[in-house]
Design an enzyme around this catalytic site. Structure first.
Site, PDB file in Angstrom:
ATOM      1  N   SER A  94      34.904  32.513  44.157  1.00 49.41           N
ATOM      2  CA  SER A  94      35.713  32.939  43.012  1.00 49.41           C
ATOM      3  C   SER A  94      35.355  34.368  42.627  1.00 49.41           C
ATOM      4  CB  SER A  94      35.475  32.007  41.809  1.00 49.41           C
ATOM      5  OG  SER A  94      34.139  32.123  41.357  1.00 49.41           O
ATOM      6  N   GLY A  95      36.093  34.889  41.682  1.00 50.98           N
ATOM      7  CA  GLY A  95      35.773  36.170  41.060  1.00 50.98           C
ATOM      8  C   GLY A  95      35.562  37.316  42.021  1.00 50.98           C
TER       9      GLY A  95
ATOM     10  N   TYR B 227      20.610  34.996  30.894  1.00 53.88           N
ATOM     11  CA  TYR B 227      21.439  35.666  31.906  1.00 53.88           C
ATOM     12  C   TYR B 227      20.975  37.110  32.078  1.00 53.88           C
ATOM     13  CZ  TYR B 227      25.541  37.675  34.175  1.00 53.88           C
ATOM     14  OH  TYR B 227      26.381  38.329  35.034  1.00 53.88           O
TER      15      TYR B 227
END
Length: 183
Positions: free
Chosen positions: A13-14, A157
């Site tokens: 994805s992405g 993150y």
């Protein structure tokens, strides 16, 4: 740069998916890697292969879970066996959990780092002997603005991406004499 053998992690994805397709379109031999190619990512696998076939591009999809060393080593070994080399590794695989930093358990943090940081470490370690033997290569580490600045709820993150930024920079200094660049 043309006709290179390029491995892209996290191509389901992405940015990973877009990168794999664009590099194939530009004439590179692309190995798009992702988890669970026979299961939940089978539709993406088919989409990538169909797009490559329609455009006449060299793209294959290979199973690789960057959180598992055996999976990474197996995939890289397959690429080397098939193509004889790897010119470029795009470390794109990543996950982003968002929440109150103090609420994360150590296990939660370890899961985030297993993909975002240690996944790149595993992939780099698997390809570096081959790049060194070939006298060159390129390691691309996909980080984030959050690897340079911190915002509330993105602490874990950000920490994983800060670590990846440091790794990429250290490799740049340490590997340049071998003809290997790290960005």
């Amino acid at each position: 740069m043309s006709g290179k053998i390029v491995v892209v992690t996290g191509a389901s994805s992405g940015f990973g998916k877009l990168t794999a397709l664009e590099l194939a379109r530009r004439g590179h031999v692309v190995v798009a890697t992702m988890r669970d190619v026979g299961g939940r990512n089978d539709p993406v696998r088919r989409e990538l292969l169909e797009a490559a076939k329609a455009g006449g591009h060299a793209l294959q999809v290979l199973e690789m879970d960057v959180a598992e060393e055996a999976s990474v080593n197996s995939a890289i070994d397959q690429v080397i066996a098939q193509h004889g080399k790897i010119d470029v590794l795009v470390n794109n695989a990543g996950v982003m959990a968002v929440g109150v930093t103090e609420a994360y358990t150590v296990a939660d943090i370890e899961r985030q780092f297993a993909v975002n940081f240690f996944g790149a470490v595993r992939a780099d370690r698997a390809v570096l002997p081959h790049m060194r033997a070939a006298g060159g290569g390129l390691l691309v580490h996909v980080t984030s603005l959050m690897g340079r600045v911190v915002a509330p709820f993105f602490g874990v993150y950000s920490a994983s991406k800060f670590a990846l930024e440091a790794l990429a920079e250290a490799y740049r200094y340490e590997l340049s004499s071998f003809g290997i660049d790290s960005v």
